[in-house]
Design an enzyme around this catalytic site. Structure first.
Site, PDB file in Angstrom:
ATOM      1  CB  CYS A  80     -33.861 -49.611  26.419  1.00 35.58           C
ATOM      2  SG  CYS A  80     -34.205 -48.601  28.186  1.00 35.58           S
ATOM      3  CG  HIS A 329     -29.328 -46.651  25.466  1.00 39.45           C
ATOM      4  ND1 HIS A 329     -30.244 -47.363  24.625  1.00 39.45           N
ATOM      5  CD2 HIS A 329     -29.901 -46.643  26.398  1.00 39.45           C
ATOM      6  CE1 HIS A 329     -30.963 -48.027  25.337  1.00 39.45           C
ATOM      7  NE2 HIS A 329     -31.198 -47.654  26.523  1.00 39.45           N
TER       8      HIS A 329
END
Lengths: 386, 138
Positions: A80, A329
């Protein structure tokens, strides 16, 4: 001197090539005096490669589609935080003097996957041998953090949901956010359980998206725009991949190291930050981030939520974009999308006046990989007169 | 599709998974689990001696995974049982491990409760049942 982003969300007609190209077009359009893409000297592309359809050389794939060859293309992967690390790779290339104009991109295509495949890909960045085989994904890991945090510091369960309510409220105003709707505290508390104490409304959605920023040396930037945004400091760090190998499960050493280095380089402290975009993949992550970034003392981060200090009207607005929670995200895109948000805010160009931050002060972005195996913090300043 | 741990990779760690074999640092004497190249406490790379852990420990933190939070290779388990419990256990010798807690319900649990290692079925991959440690209340 330029930044662009696709809307985050479910884009059935767009793959990574098309999303990258759209974000690049958006970024080029933001350059006040225009830029010829042939002037870009190198590209740094952050993506996990969810789905596995182009694990090797995704940077070359998307750069080729956008007409960038034969410039060098780097693929950076830190889960991420892939976007954040791509950004730092571009920054250090500029600082080295090798280049004076580079492109940094982050992207992820996640909605092509079945629910089971998406969960598989969301888990590949944790410790596979031991954590994963206990039956954990990141929701479970952050739940272990949340449970211990509540016990150690007396935080009520409701505080987690207040993070979700705040970020949904911000996301509702962001035209590029995935979940553009406010939610009530009652609804946030009543979501289907995922990993106790976290429910669906404590988790970020599964999103597609890409973001691009154009980085230049100061001299080059001033030739292309009258309103550059300056990166004043940056830092990054790492930690044991497995949460159980760390001293603490309620603070991320990688974030603390990244923040300390960023503040030192910028010659500032947490009190100089006017607004921040922090990595709220799960609601507890935002509260832990407040402490790791120095906005609150250890164990006191949750009180900022209770006091309303980090709402849009508060003294330190956090995640005006909606954060990962509401903006979405798309793993690799996130770190670059945070820079896109800050770029617009520090130029007074947030898409709607009601979500434009007040003038003055610095901006901070915070991007972590997984549950803090890696982390990046950047500190930005607006141009003259900001 | 599930977490990919090949049979040879699994085989390399059966000492840990079946018997909780750790390593004692020749620098500081503390016990590391799972094995590492440098001591997680003092950073020494001077080497380790084998250390058998007792399997006794205390719950450090725990969660209950709902079917929606289970990775695909544990989806069947979550569907059959409705949910399952995962904890970080602090072992008596110091290191922490993450594992499922079995033969208990969520309301039985609190941080600090004593637990004991058991060997149970973990999951199936490549047609091979994988066994490893879980914990039950002591």
């Amino acid at each position: 001197m330029g930044a662009g982003q696709t809307p985050y969300g479910d884009h059935p007609t767009l793959g990574i090539k098309e999303m990258f190209n759209a974000a690049l077009g958006d970024a080029m359009q933001s350059v006040d005096r225009g830029v010829d893409p042939r002037e870009i000297q190198a590209a740094y592309v952050g993506t996990l490669g969810s789905g596995g359809f182009q694990i090797g050389q995704p940077g070359a794939l998307v750069a080729g589609y956008a007409g960038l060859p034969p410039i060098p293309v780097y693929h950076l992967e830190n889960a991420c935080a892939s976007g954040g690390f791509a950004l730092l790779a571009g920054v250090t290339a500029i600082l080295s003097g090798l280049y004076d104009l580079v492109l940094v991109a982050g992207m992820e295509k996640m909605t092509d996957l079945s629910s089971a495949a998406a969960k598989y890909w969301l888990g590949v960045s944790g410790d596979t041998e031991f954590e994963r085989l206990a039956g954990l994904t990141f929701a479970g890991l952050f739940a272990l953090t949340a449970q211990r945090y509540m016990l150690d510091y007396g935080m009520p369960r409701e505080t987690l949901s207040r993070v979700a309510v705040k970020n949904h409220r911000n996301g509702a105003l962001n035209p590029k956010a995935h979940l553009r709707r406010a939610i009530s505290l009652e609804r946030a508390l009543a979501g289907p359980p995922v990993a106790h104490p976290l429910n669906v409304f404590d988790c970020c959605p599964i999103s597609d998206g890409a973001a691009v920023v154009l980085l230049a040396s100061e001299e080059r930037a001033r030739s292309l725009t009258d309103a550059p945004v300056f990166l004043r400091g940056f830092g990054s760090g790492s930690d044991h991949l497995a949460l159980h190998s760390r001293d603490s499960v309620t603070s991320l050493r990688a974030s603390r190291k990244a923040a300390e280095d960023a503040y030192r380089m910028a010659g500032v402290g947490p009190g100089d930050v006017a607004f921040a975009e922090v990595h709220d993949c799960f609601t507890i992550a935002e509260i832990v981030a407040y402490e790791d970034l120095g906005f609150a003392q250890p164990g006191q981060g949750w009180r900022l939520i209770e006091e309303g200090a980090t709402t849009a009207e508060g003294r330190l607005p956090v995640n005006l974009s909606g954060g990962l929670k509401a903006k979405g995200h798309p793993l690799g895109a996130t770190g670059v999308g945070q820079a896109y948000e800050v770029f617009n805010q520090l130029r007074g160009e947030a898409q709607a006046p009601e979500r434009q931050v007040r003038r003055g002060g610095l901006a901070l972005t915070h991007n972590i990989g997984g549950i803090g195996g890696t982390a990046v913090v950047c500190i930005y300043e607006g141009g003259e007169g900001w | 599709m599930g977490a990919h741990v090949s049979v040879p990779m699994y085989q390399r760690s059966v000492g840990q998974r079946y018997r909780l074999l750790g390593q004692r640092c020749r620098g500081c004497g503390r016990v590391n689990f799972p094995p590492a190249g440098a001591c997680m406490y003092c950073g020494s790379r001077d080497g380790f001696d084998e250390a058998q852990l007792s399997g006794r420990g205390k719950i450090y933190t725990f969660t209950e995974i709902a079917p929606g939070g289970a990775p695909p290779e544990f989806a069947r388990q979550a569907a059959l049982t409705g949910s399952y419990i995962v904890a970080i256990v602090e072992l008596a010798e110091g290191p922490r491990v993450v594992a499922q807690l079995v033969d208990c319900t969520f309301s039985d649990l609190q941080v600090g409760k004593e637990v004991m290692m058991v060997v149970r079925r973990i999951y199936v991959e490549e047609g091979v049942v994988r066994y490893g440690y879980k914990f039950r209340l002591a």
